[in-house]
Design a protein around this motif. Sequence first.
Motif, PDB file in Angstrom:
ATOM      1  N   ALA A 190      -5.468  -5.828   2.645  1.00  0.00           N
ATOM      2  CA  ALA A 190      -6.012  -7.419   2.385  1.00  0.00           C
ATOM      3  C   ALA A 190      -7.619  -7.330   2.542  1.00  0.00           C
ATOM      4  O   ALA A 190      -8.140  -8.215   1.751  1.00  0.00           O
ATOM      5  N   ALA A 191      -8.030  -6.412   3.182  1.00  0.00           N
ATOM      6  CA  ALA A 191      -9.468  -6.473   3.561  1.00  0.00           C
ATOM      7  C   ALA A 191     -10.086  -6.134   2.163  1.00  0.00           C
ATOM      8  O   ALA A 191     -11.331  -6.989   1.870  1.00  0.00           O
ATOM      9  N   GLY A 192      -9.558  -5.369   1.458  1.00  0.00           N
ATOM     10  CA  GLY A 192     -10.547  -4.890   0.025  1.00  0.00           C
ATOM     11  C   GLY A 192     -10.304  -6.203  -0.862  1.00  0.00           C
ATOM     12  O   GLY A 192     -11.522  -6.427  -1.624  1.00  0.00           O
ATOM     13  N   ILE A 193      -9.304  -6.919  -0.953  1.00  0.00           N
ATOM     14  CA  ILE A 193      -9.250  -7.989  -2.065  1.00  0.00           C
ATOM     15  C   ILE A 193     -10.072  -9.159  -1.625  1.00  0.00           C
ATOM     16  O   ILE A 193     -10.993  -9.594  -2.509  1.00  0.00           O
TER      17      ILE A 193
ATOM     18  N   ALA B 252     -18.570 -21.019   2.713  1.00  0.00           N
ATOM     19  CA  ALA B 252     -17.674 -20.353   3.568  1.00  0.00           C
ATOM     20  C   ALA B 252     -16.838 -19.383   2.659  1.00  0.00           C
ATOM     21  O   ALA B 252     -15.615 -19.661   2.529  1.00  0.00           O
ATOM     22  N   ALA B 253     -17.489 -18.441   2.148  1.00  0.00           N
ATOM     23  CA  ALA B 253     -16.928 -17.918   0.931  1.00  0.00           C
ATOM     24  C   ALA B 253     -15.830 -17.071   1.384  1.00  0.00           C
ATOM     25  O   ALA B 253     -14.510 -16.848   0.767  1.00  0.00           O
ATOM     26  N   GLY B 254     -15.860 -16.410   2.642  1.00  0.00           N
ATOM     27  CA  GLY B 254     -14.728 -15.365   3.063  1.00  0.00           C
ATOM     28  C   GLY B 254     -13.549 -16.506   3.528  1.00  0.00           C
ATOM     29  O   GLY B 254     -12.334 -16.073   3.109  1.00  0.00           O
ATOM     30  N   THR B 255     -13.753 -17.509   3.841  1.00  0.00           N
ATOM     31  CA  THR B 255     -12.501 -18.293   4.363  1.00  0.00           C
ATOM     32  C   THR B 255     -11.855 -19.011   3.036  1.00  0.00           C
ATOM     33  O   THR B 255     -10.601 -19.004   2.816  1.00  0.00           O
ATOM     34  N   GLY B 256     -12.843 -19.349   2.069  1.00  0.00           N
ATOM     35  CA  GLY B 256     -12.442 -19.826   0.831  1.00  0.00           C
ATOM     36  C   GLY B 256     -11.439 -18.900   0.119  1.00  0.00           C
ATOM     37  O   GLY B 256     -10.409 -18.934  -0.422  1.00  0.00           O
ATOM     38  N   SER B 257     -11.984 -17.577   0.034  1.00  0.00           N
ATOM     39  CA  SER B 257     -11.225 -16.525  -0.624  1.00  0.00           C
ATOM     40  C   SER B 257     -10.041 -16.131   0.160  1.00  0.00           C
ATOM     41  O   SER B 257      -9.142 -15.868  -0.519  1.00  0.00           O
ATOM     42  N   ALA B 258     -10.171 -16.142   1.444  1.00  0.00           N
ATOM     43  CA  ALA B 258      -8.879 -16.009   2.241  1.00  0.00           C
ATOM     44  C   ALA B 258      -7.725 -16.832   2.087  1.00  0.00           C
ATOM     45  O   ALA B 258      -6.488 -16.586   1.918  1.00  0.00           O
ATOM     46  N   VAL B 259      -7.964 -18.271   2.081  1.00  0.00           N
ATOM     47  CA  VAL B 259      -7.017 -19.179   1.818  1.00  0.00           C
ATOM     48  C   VAL B 259      -6.300 -19.154   0.312  1.00  0.00           C
ATOM     49  O   VAL B 259      -4.976 -19.209   0.072  1.00  0.00           O
ATOM     50  N   LEU B 260      -7.323 -18.919  -0.557  1.00  0.00           N
ATOM     51  CA  LEU B 260      -7.011 -18.515  -2.122  1.00  0.00           C
ATOM     52  C   LEU B 260      -5.800 -17.338  -2.101  1.00  0.00           C
ATOM     53  O   LEU B 260      -4.805 -17.564  -2.650  1.00  0.00           O
ATOM     54  N   GLY B 261      -6.302 -16.018  -1.508  1.00  0.00           N
ATOM     55  CA  GLY B 261      -5.319 -14.959  -1.607  1.00  0.00           C
ATOM     56  C   GLY B 261      -4.331 -15.231  -0.915  1.00  0.00           C
ATOM     57  O   GLY B 261      -3.045 -14.716  -1.187  1.00  0.00           O
TER      58      GLY B 261
ATOM     59  N   GLY C 181       2.139  -9.203   4.356  1.00  0.00           N
ATOM     60  CA  GLY C 181       0.961  -8.746   4.872  1.00  0.00           C
ATOM     61  C   GLY C 181      -0.380  -8.912   4.381  1.00  0.00           C
ATOM     62  O   GLY C 181      -1.470  -9.000   4.913  1.00  0.00           O
ATOM     63  N   LEU C 182      -0.175  -8.840   2.887  1.00  0.00           N
ATOM     64  CA  LEU C 182      -1.657  -9.163   2.043  1.00  0.00           C
ATOM     65  C   LEU C 182      -1.937 -10.503   2.515  1.00  0.00           C
ATOM     66  O   LEU C 182      -3.221 -10.867   2.557  1.00  0.00           O
ATOM     67  N   ALA C 183      -1.011 -11.474   2.628  1.00  0.00           N
ATOM     68  CA  ALA C 183      -1.262 -13.058   2.501  1.00  0.00           C
ATOM     69  C   ALA C 183      -1.953 -13.108   4.020  1.00  0.00           C
ATOM     70  O   ALA C 183      -3.011 -13.848   4.269  1.00  0.00           O
TER      71      ALA C 183
ATOM     72  N   GLY D   7     -10.432  -2.243   7.389  1.00  0.00           N
ATOM     73  CA  GLY D   7      -9.365  -2.477   6.518  1.00  0.00           C
ATOM     74  C   GLY D   7      -8.814  -1.129   5.870  1.00  0.00           C
ATOM     75  O   GLY D   7      -7.681  -0.931   5.748  1.00  0.00           O
ATOM     76  N   THR D   8      -9.988  -0.707   5.090  1.00  0.00           N
ATOM     77  CA  THR D   8      -9.488   0.612   4.366  1.00  0.00           C
ATOM     78  C   THR D   8      -8.879   1.984   5.043  1.00  0.00           C
ATOM     79  O   THR D   8      -8.154   2.580   4.576  1.00  0.00           O
ATOM     80  N   ALA D   9      -9.437   2.123   6.208  1.00  0.00           N
ATOM     81  CA  ALA D   9      -9.006   3.335   7.264  1.00  0.00           C
ATOM     82  C   ALA D   9      -7.629   2.970   7.765  1.00  0.00           C
ATOM     83  O   ALA D   9      -6.852   3.718   7.505  1.00  0.00           O
ATOM     84  N   ALA D  10      -7.348   1.647   8.072  1.00  0.00           N
ATOM     85  CA  ALA D  10      -5.835   1.292   8.482  1.00  0.00           C
ATOM     86  C   ALA D  10      -4.907   1.437   7.394  1.00  0.00           C
ATOM     87  O   ALA D  10      -3.721   1.632   7.479  1.00  0.00           O
ATOM     88  N   CYS D  11      -5.354   0.970   6.186  1.00  0.00           N
ATOM     89  CA  CYS D  11      -4.525   1.288   4.880  1.00  0.00           C
ATOM     90  C   CYS D  11      -4.174   2.442   4.582  1.00  0.00           C
ATOM     91  O   CYS D  11      -2.968   2.736   4.311  1.00  0.00           O
ATOM     92  N   ALA D  12      -5.087   3.614   4.884  1.00  0.00           N
ATOM     93  CA  ALA D  12      -4.686   4.892   4.539  1.00  0.00           C
ATOM     94  C   ALA D  12      -3.823   5.312   5.569  1.00  0.00           C
ATOM     95  O   ALA D  12      -2.821   6.102   5.196  1.00  0.00           O
ATOM     96  N   VAL D  13      -3.917   5.107   6.895  1.00  0.00           N
ATOM     97  CA  VAL D  13      -3.090   5.527   7.863  1.00  0.00           C
ATOM     98  C   VAL D  13      -1.542   4.990   7.539  1.00  0.00           C
ATOM     99  O   VAL D  13      -0.550   5.561   7.657  1.00  0.00           O
TER     100      VAL D  13
END
Length: 420
Positions: free
Chosen positions: A134-137, A359-368, A78-80, A102-108
Amino acid sequence: MKQHVQEADAMVESDPVSVSDAGHATHLPAKIIATLALLAAVAPLAIDMYLPAFPEMSVEFDTSASAVQLTLTTFLVGLALGQLVFGPLSDRYGRRPLLLIGTAACAVFSAGAALAPSIELLAAARFVQGFAGAAGIVLGRAVISDRARGAAAAKLFSLLVVINAVAPVIAPLLGGVVVTNFGWRGVFWVLTVLSALMFVCVLALVSETLPKELRTTGGAAAMLGEARNVLRNRRYVGFTLAYAFAFGVMFAYISASPFVLQNVHGLSTAWYTVVFTVNAVGLVIFSVANGGVVAKLGDRATLRIGLTLLAVFSTVMLINALAGPVLWITLIALWCTMASLGLVIANATTLALGEARQAAGTGSAVLGALQFLLAAAISPLVGIGGEGTALPMAIAMVVSALIALSALALTRGKASADAK
């Protein structure tokens, strides 16, 4: 790209942050750093807090060690996958709205995990909990990449590594107390409260760091194009593989250590918690020292040293396991292996995202995503040999460390213009 830099500098000037000679932020406001640290802490807390309860959960659900470890695997998958979704979407829609979702759904779904009546439903709830968390990371890394680069970014990532490394120190202690008094379900109620706190902090403290004019446009095709551009960068791929497989070493340890230390070496749950904490302290110490080492040697050289140490001490673990594991050798090798990661994580992150600033979001996404998909694969593999052997853990650690070190061969050559 010149426009990107000018916009980033303008945002820096509008915030109460320190600025380097180059005009780039050396740190974000303390309230933002604290919020990003809390966001990033969801993974180690959600992983480590219930590790001491694995044997207990096997008994309660009348299932195997591998089945219990599957709840960890689904969380990591799920994190990936969540990072692959949230990261590129944030390049188009901005960081803040997706952090709130993301944080709201994580709490639920943390609450859903606490209420799960079976191992199957627990695994399902853990998947969605990980996807949302995963949104927070991924977006925490993107926020830093929006605001800083080079040495400044390395300092910020090192700080997050230190704060994040404190979570594994606290998590087993807190988890041990919670499990003893409220059972393993109490762990997930604690995670529910923390996820709700993350939502409140984002809502109150985190402003948008990606201006509309710098966001990607053109829908899914444009986002896929950005992903292709990132993956065509050989240096980015090399640093990302080094990061992901170094994390694979850590996760082989995290997944198997409850059984290796408690079942193979006979440690009690309390002593396992102590050992886990001491190893996390080693990671903190080396992460703090990383800044000074980078200042003298550079982030690439420091990364190579960290990966070399990682491979050496993982090999010691394998030799020890093959010869018949001796407790004191296991403890020393594990401490040195985890400490070595303090010279790896922040530097590999900085170098990888420095190659994907457009594309920092995409780069961070592939990394994580690669990081946690690999961890998800390792988690059940280290349990295949059963609960009475340290060999699968040692093999996974050595193989991962050697691949991470070898990946640096892809990073030879000049850095991209964006990374400078």
